[in-house]
Design an enzyme around this catalytic site. Sequence first.
Site, PDB file in Angstrom:
ATOM      1  N   GLU A 165       0.526  -1.064  -0.281  1.00  0.00           N
ATOM      2  CA  GLU A 165      -0.346  -0.284  -0.204  1.00  0.00           C
ATOM      3  C   GLU A 165       1.088   1.138  -0.159  1.00  0.00           C
ATOM      4  O   GLU A 165       0.403   2.768   0.751  1.00  0.00           O
ATOM      5  CB  GLU A 165      -0.541   0.002   1.303  1.00  0.00           C
ATOM      6  CG  GLU A 165      -2.100  -1.318   1.280  1.00  0.00           C
ATOM      7  CD  GLU A 165      -2.779  -1.163   2.446  1.00  0.00           C
ATOM      8  OE1 GLU A 165      -2.824  -0.517   3.050  1.00  0.00           O
ATOM      9  OE2 GLU A 165      -3.494  -1.894   3.075  1.00  0.00           O
ATOM     10  N   ASN A 207       2.165  -4.966  -3.134  1.00  0.00           N
ATOM     11  CA  ASN A 207       1.005  -5.240  -3.145  1.00  0.00           C
ATOM     12  C   ASN A 207       0.127  -3.776  -2.728  1.00  0.00           C
ATOM     13  O   ASN A 207       0.421  -3.664  -2.070  1.00  0.00           O
ATOM     14  CB  ASN A 207       0.464  -6.054  -1.830  1.00  0.00           C
ATOM     15  CG  ASN A 207      -0.654  -6.781  -1.256  1.00  0.00           C
ATOM     16  OD1 ASN A 207      -1.265  -7.732  -2.580  1.00  0.00           O
ATOM     17  ND2 ASN A 207      -1.059  -6.512  -0.289  1.00  0.00           N
ATOM     18  N   HIS A 244     -10.453  -6.028  -2.637  1.00  0.00           N
ATOM     19  CA  HIS A 244     -11.202  -6.026  -1.685  1.00  0.00           C
ATOM     20  C   HIS A 244     -12.757  -4.810  -2.515  1.00  0.00           C
ATOM     21  O   HIS A 244     -12.113  -3.786  -2.752  1.00  0.00           O
ATOM     22  CB  HIS A 244     -11.207  -4.595  -1.005  1.00  0.00           C
ATOM     23  CG  HIS A 244     -10.098  -5.580   0.663  1.00  0.00           C
ATOM     24  ND1 HIS A 244     -10.075  -6.602   1.332  1.00  0.00           N
ATOM     25  CD2 HIS A 244      -8.820  -5.231   0.112  1.00  0.00           C
ATOM     26  CE1 HIS A 244      -8.678  -7.412   1.429  1.00  0.00           C
ATOM     27  NE2 HIS A 244      -7.897  -5.848   1.322  1.00  0.00           N
ATOM     28  N   GLU A 273      -6.539 -10.365  -1.643  1.00  0.00           N
ATOM     29  CA  GLU A 273      -7.181 -10.076  -0.338  1.00  0.00           C
ATOM     30  C   GLU A 273      -8.292 -10.290  -1.167  1.00  0.00           C
ATOM     31  O   GLU A 273      -9.541  -9.214  -0.108  1.00  0.00           O
ATOM     32  CB  GLU A 273      -6.165  -9.148   0.596  1.00  0.00           C
ATOM     33  CG  GLU A 273      -4.856  -9.203   0.940  1.00  0.00           C
ATOM     34  CD  GLU A 273      -4.886  -7.864   1.462  1.00  0.00           C
ATOM     35  OE1 GLU A 273      -5.951  -6.815   2.014  1.00  0.00           O
ATOM     36  OE2 GLU A 273      -3.174  -7.716   2.058  1.00  0.00           O
ATOM     37  N   ASP A 275     -12.534 -10.004  -1.370  1.00  0.00           N
ATOM     38  CA  ASP A 275     -13.865 -10.504  -0.998  1.00  0.00           C
ATOM     39  C   ASP A 275     -14.627  -9.223  -1.777  1.00  0.00           C
ATOM     40  O   ASP A 275     -13.818  -8.440  -2.294  1.00  0.00           O
ATOM     41  CB  ASP A 275     -13.621 -10.023   0.492  1.00  0.00           C
ATOM     42  CG  ASP A 275     -12.850  -8.445   1.030  1.00  0.00           C
ATOM     43  OD1 ASP A 275     -12.754  -7.606  -0.108  1.00  0.00           O
ATOM     44  OD2 ASP A 275     -12.364  -8.320   1.848  1.00  0.00           O
TER      45      ASP A 275
HETATM   46  C1  XIL Z   1      -6.463  -6.409   7.650  1.00  0.00           C
HETATM   47  C2  XIL Z   1      -7.411  -7.097   8.758  1.00  0.00           C
HETATM   48  O1  XIL Z   1      -8.291  -8.424   8.284  1.00  0.00           O
HETATM   49  C3  XIL Z   1      -7.627  -7.225  10.031  1.00  0.00           C
HETATM   50  O2  XIL Z   1      -7.927  -8.710  11.106  1.00  0.00           O
HETATM   51  C4  XIL Z   1      -6.610  -5.931  10.936  1.00  0.00           C
HETATM   52  O3  XIL Z   1      -7.402  -5.650  12.109  1.00  0.00           O
HETATM   53  C5  XIL Z   1      -6.541  -5.013   9.647  1.00  0.00           C
HETATM   54  O4  XIL Z   1      -6.040  -5.437   8.633  1.00  0.00           O
HETATM   55  N1  XIL Z   1      -4.870  -4.765   3.146  1.00  0.00           N
HETATM   56  C6  XIL Z   1      -4.440  -5.338   4.098  1.00  0.00           C
HETATM   57  C7  XIL Z   1      -4.537  -6.335   4.996  1.00  0.00           C
HETATM   58  O5  XIL Z   1      -3.297  -5.217   3.460  1.00  0.00           O
HETATM   59  O6  XIL Z   1      -3.552  -6.285   5.526  1.00  0.00           O
HETATM   60  C8  XIL Z   1      -5.539  -5.614   6.150  1.00  0.00           C
HETATM   61  O7  XIL Z   1      -6.083  -6.730   6.755  1.00  0.00           O
HETATM   62  C9  XIL Z   1      -6.567  -5.301   5.004  1.00  0.00           C
HETATM   63  C10 XIL Z   1      -6.192  -3.956   4.217  1.00  0.00           C
END
Ligand code: XIL
Length: 456
Positions: A165, A207, A244, A273, A275
């Site tokens: 990020e 990432n 996401h 990741e 979702d």
């Molecule tokens: C999130 C986790 O799912 C949570 O449990 C935590 O509180 C915060 O982080 N981007 C990422 C992940 O790269 O590490 C994040 O994960 C979600 C967004």
Amino acid sequence: MNHRTAPPRRRAAWVAGAVAVATALAGGVAMSTSAQAAGDTLQEAAADQGRYFGTAIAGYKLQESAYETIANREFDMITAENEMKLDATEPQQGQFNFSAGDQIANWATQNGKRLRGHTLAWHSQQPGWMQNMEGSQLRQAMLNHVTEVASHYRGQIYAWDVVNEAFADGGTGARRDSNLQRTGNDWIEAAFRAARAADPNAKLCYNDYNIDNWSWAKTQAAYNLVRDFKERGVPIDCIGLQSHFNSGSPYPSNYRTTLQSFADLGVDVQITELDIEGSGQQQADTYRKVVEDCLAVSRCEGITVWGVRDSDSWRSQGTPLLFDGNGNKKEAYHAVLDALNGGTSTPDPTEDPTEDPTEDPTFPAGDCSADLRIVNSWQGGYQGEVAVTAGSSAISGWSVALSGGISVSQVWNGTLSGSTVSNVSWNGNLGAGQSTSFGFIGNGSPPSAGSLACGS
Ligand code: XIL
């Protein structure tokens, strides 16, 4: 670089045609005359396509057998949801703690799964001591962190999210301001070089989220970073798209273009990741498209979803995962499995949707009240929450009529029958004046908030 090309696990091939069957039988192999077998689980179906299918794991949940069972059955690539982050692994400067990360790594190894490492350098989830650091002191501390953590896990990690990020949202394509960024624009390549030195066999990924839509400035910024690294020989092997998706960051129709464009730079593409908020058919359709897009890009190596069940999600309100809170396979699960199997498997036989358009039931007044509020809405749907409050006497069960043209595709903390939602086992007993609530996803535009008929 032995971790780079682990071959997909192959299940017994099924062969069509009498000659093949006869040959195989002569060899003592049990065969079927049907076409290519469909994978029964996400990992099997993905492996048949030469891909992996992963999930984020929260280490403490591995004790829970329902969770562990699904995780073990369905997934072959594991990411620690929080346990390998900076605050977890270096809580005090120079004092490393790998116990939580190792627990997940050991579980993965014992169960024959590969690991993605997440993450070595990030502006977020930094330990307190690091948050307060700047400049060359921070640069040195960051590089030491990368070196120590990547060295600890050397040989165990398929791919590291080296930097997470680093770009800002919005239309500028600029780097995100952070203490790491303020150490100098070259902090990202410095982190990648340190990671390569510490674990030469791990793939090294950049990432990020919101780099899915090819026309967004942030996507172009990440693309230019990868291109620049490849041109200058900075070690980078893969791009991780978090993906996401929700109403603010929807699945883009040019997603496949994005995946292919990154791949064309000579890096592997991983969806890291995934979702997708929503429910029902709409959610399932979007999941299907993501899988189809990945399968269409040969360098898209695999997909990781960010959690097992909706209740495990960091955005559980958005019910964005493949299993519901009870561990049941959702429509989205079946769509993903089907897409991984090439769109050929037969969906589970379901009951005919015999929804008799009954009258709204009427309830005796006074037992309970129900108040609807709209939590969130988007094109074609919305999320509603209904607060149920007992009247002047205690009640041991309740039902709420979803009247006024509400069409529901999913309910939680309640049981839907026709257009009536009743309590589940644990929220039916309400003392006088006590409240509970249930939620639902509605189709179409949201009704106005207000009271609904409630009976006990
Ligand atoms: C999130 C986790 O799912 C949570 O449990 C935590 O509180 C915060 O982080 N981007 C990422 C992940 O790269 O590490 C994040 O994960 C979600 C967004």
